[in-house]
Design an enzyme around this catalytic site. Structure first.
Site, mmCIF file in Angstrom:
data_model
loop_
_atom_site.group_PDB
_atom_site.id
_atom_site.type_symbol
_atom_site.label_atom_id
_atom_site.label_comp_id
_atom_site.label_asym_id
_atom_site.label_seq_id
_atom_site.Cartn_x
_atom_site.Cartn_y
_atom_site.Cartn_z
ATOM 1 N N SER A 112 0.795 -1.226 0.000
ATOM 2 C CA SER A 112 0.000 0.000 0.000
ATOM 3 C C SER A 112 0.828 1.277 0.000
ATOM 4 O O SER A 112 0.314 2.329 -0.340
ATOM 5 C CB SER A 112 -0.923 0.002 1.220
ATOM 6 O OG SER A 112 -0.165 -0.164 2.404
ATOM 7 N N HIS A 126 -5.539 -3.257 -2.536
ATOM 8 C CA HIS A 126 -5.297 -2.201 -3.533
ATOM 9 C C HIS A 126 -5.305 -2.724 -4.966
ATOM 10 O O HIS A 126 -5.128 -1.946 -5.900
ATOM 11 C CB HIS A 126 -3.967 -1.495 -3.241
ATOM 12 C CG HIS A 126 -4.004 -0.749 -1.953
ATOM 13 N ND1 HIS A 126 -4.455 0.545 -1.855
ATOM 14 C CD2 HIS A 126 -3.699 -1.133 -0.697
ATOM 15 C CE1 HIS A 126 -4.411 0.940 -0.593
ATOM 16 N NE2 HIS A 126 -3.950 -0.063 0.129
ATOM 17 N N LYS A 176 -11.748 0.762 -1.662
ATOM 18 C CA LYS A 176 -10.739 1.442 -2.474
ATOM 19 C C LYS A 176 -11.247 1.519 -3.920
ATOM 20 O O LYS A 176 -12.099 2.346 -4.198
ATOM 21 C CB LYS A 176 -9.397 0.747 -2.286
ATOM 22 C CG LYS A 176 -9.065 0.701 -0.777
ATOM 23 C CD LYS A 176 -7.682 0.357 -0.448
ATOM 24 C CE LYS A 176 -7.505 0.039 1.036
ATOM 25 N NZ LYS A 176 -7.820 1.130 1.957
HETATM 26 C C1 LIG Z 1 -3.203 -3.462 2.217
HETATM 27 C C2 LIG Z 1 -4.411 -3.029 2.993
HETATM 28 N N1 LIG Z 1 -5.186 -3.964 3.535
HETATM 29 C C3 LIG Z 1 -6.295 -3.638 4.233
HETATM 30 C C4 LIG Z 1 -6.648 -2.320 4.422
HETATM 31 C C5 LIG Z 1 -7.859 -1.989 5.222
HETATM 32 O O1 LIG Z 1 -8.948 -1.778 4.382
HETATM 33 P P1 LIG Z 1 -10.164 -0.844 4.843
HETATM 34 O O2 LIG Z 1 -9.729 0.557 4.588
HETATM 35 O O3 LIG Z 1 -11.304 -1.287 3.995
HETATM 36 O O4 LIG Z 1 -10.388 -1.110 6.288
HETATM 37 C C6 LIG Z 1 -5.865 -1.311 3.867
HETATM 38 C C7 LIG Z 1 -6.259 0.105 4.065
HETATM 39 O O5 LIG Z 1 -5.586 1.039 3.779
HETATM 40 C C8 LIG Z 1 -4.714 -1.664 3.144
HETATM 41 O O6 LIG Z 1 -3.918 -0.728 2.618
#
Ligand SMILES: Cc1ncc(COP(=O)(O)O)c(C=O)c1O
Length: 408
Positions: A199, A227, A258
């Protein structure tokens, strides 16, 4: 206190003891906040208002928005269509295991499984909850979790909560993972967990090697496509689709928050694993179900991912061009391979100076500092969206060019 002549007499109005006054219980927080501010590490709340798109109003000023994960531009478009899509009102009223799972949620789970081409899928209230839920349900005391050093905080928190032994392998380093797996070949259960698209760095995990190692060491494999869902793969299923590892029986985590422009996380995989999560994933079990309007938005977004492949195709082409242009401007963009393009600046001070410089030119690019990244790796995080025009991207390039002069 006593003296030879007997207990000391206290005068009227004299305090009982002369120890320094105890600070108020929460006073330490002010000291901590001041120290964060001195180190350029303080996060100040901001306000976005008005419609979402390539341009937003941020703290009352129009900005071209390079900070959102709305990669396909659906976040601002689903709302008007949603009003007619649900009948059950807003709240869901209870956990999904009581009576909170409405028809829209059931249908969305069915459609998620269809989309992911897996036997089943389970909806969580966020991607964070999905990661914590899946990791804690699959591994516990006596088990080993092998986790990439750059995995998202929700995976890290899941690992910590699980009670399993945690083995961190070097970022995307398959030799390191292999040697760590072979050290624990007698463990009761092994779980390998990795983001597919990291991310902050915007690079890919070597998913083919991960699948191969998981098979060789008979380890469970969980891949977080947060992502990549909607962006990569012929059908938008993410990097597991692009790398061709879907048949390996892995479990996939995704989020609707996202590229799908909505909210809510999901886990897709084999039927028995999904049934097990519904018994043991505490963020699923002990939290109120996502309400029907949220699930309806997720269904709309899935349909649009299927029907509008040109959005992801165009985004991937634009991101490739921009990465090359930034490299030729001399910026260090690391190993990014995606729509997430970091510009590594090292310190929080340099990073926040750069973000402020760009904001003065109407460009919103968030500065990312520890604890979101390791110390020394602060960066500007450019998130590209299908909605950005070539003019928006040219303005970003010009802003970065002018930044170079101001940073020396
Ligand atoms: C790689 C990754 N997994 C999970 C999440 C969490 O997702 P959510 O924003 O839907 O809670 C994020 C959030 O930024 C993320 O970057």
């Amino acid at each position: 206190m006593t003296t030879r002549s007997g207990p000391k007499q206290r005068l009227a109005g004299e305090p009982k003891h002369s120890a320094p006054p105890t600070p108020a219980p929460f006073a330490w927080i002010d000291d901590e906040l001041s120290s964060l501010a001195r180190e350029e590490m303080l996060r100040e709340p901001s306000v976005r208002d008005g419609p979402q798109g390539a341009t937003i109003r941020w703290n009352q000023r129009p900005m071209v928005n390079f900070g959102s994960n709305d990669y396909l531009g659906f976040a601002g478009e689903l709302q008007p269509q949603l009003a007619s899509g649900t009948r059950s009102g807003w709240g869901s009223g209870a956990s999904p295991v009581i009576c909170g799972r409405g028809t829209e949620q059931a249908q969305l789970e069915h459609e998620l499984a269809e989309f992911e081409q897996t036997p089943a899928a389970l909806l969580f209230s966020s991607g964070y909850a999905a990661n914590v839920g899946v990791v804690t349900a699959l591994a516990g005391r006596g088990d080993f979790i092998f986790s990439d050093a750059k995995n998202h905080a929700s995976i890290i928190d899941g690992c910590r909560l699980s009670g399993a032994s945690i083995v961190i392998y070097r970022h995307a380093d398959m030799d390191d993972l292999q040697s760590k797996l072979s050290e624990q070949s007698l463990a009761r259960r092994r779980l390998i967990v990795s983001d597919s698209l990291f991310s902050m760095d915007g690079d890919f995990a070597p998913l083919d090697s991960l699948a191969e190692l998981a098979e060789r060491f008979r380890a469970m494999l969980v891949i977080d496509e947060a992502h990549a869902t909607g962006v990569f793969g012929e059908s938008g299923r993410g990097l597991s689709e692009q790398f061709g590892i879907e048949a390996s029986g892995l479990i996939r985590v995704g989020t609707l928050s996202k590229a799908l422009g909505s909210i809510g996380g999901f886990v897709a995989g084999p039927e028995s694993a999904i049934r097990w999560l519904a018994q043991r994933a505490r963020p699923y079990f002990f939290s109120t179900a996502p309400p029907d309007p949220v699930a309806a938005a997720g269904r709309l977004a899935l349909r649009r991912v299927r029907e509008e492949p040109h959005r992801r195709q165009s985004l991937v082409v634009q991101a490739t061009e921009l990465r090359e242009q930034l490299r030729s401007q001399g910026w260090h963009v690391g190993n990014s391979q995606s729509q997430i393009i970091p510009v590594f600046l090292g310190t929080p001070q340099r990073t926040m100076h750069a973000a402020a410089h760009l904001r003065q030119r109407g460009l919103f690019v968030p500065g990312i500092r520890p604890p979101s990244v390791p110390p020394g790796e602060s960066l500007l995080r450019i998130s590209l969206s299908y909605l950005h025009s070539s003019d928006d991207i040219a303005r970003l390039r010009a802003g970065l060019e002018s930044l170079r002069g101001s940073m020396g």
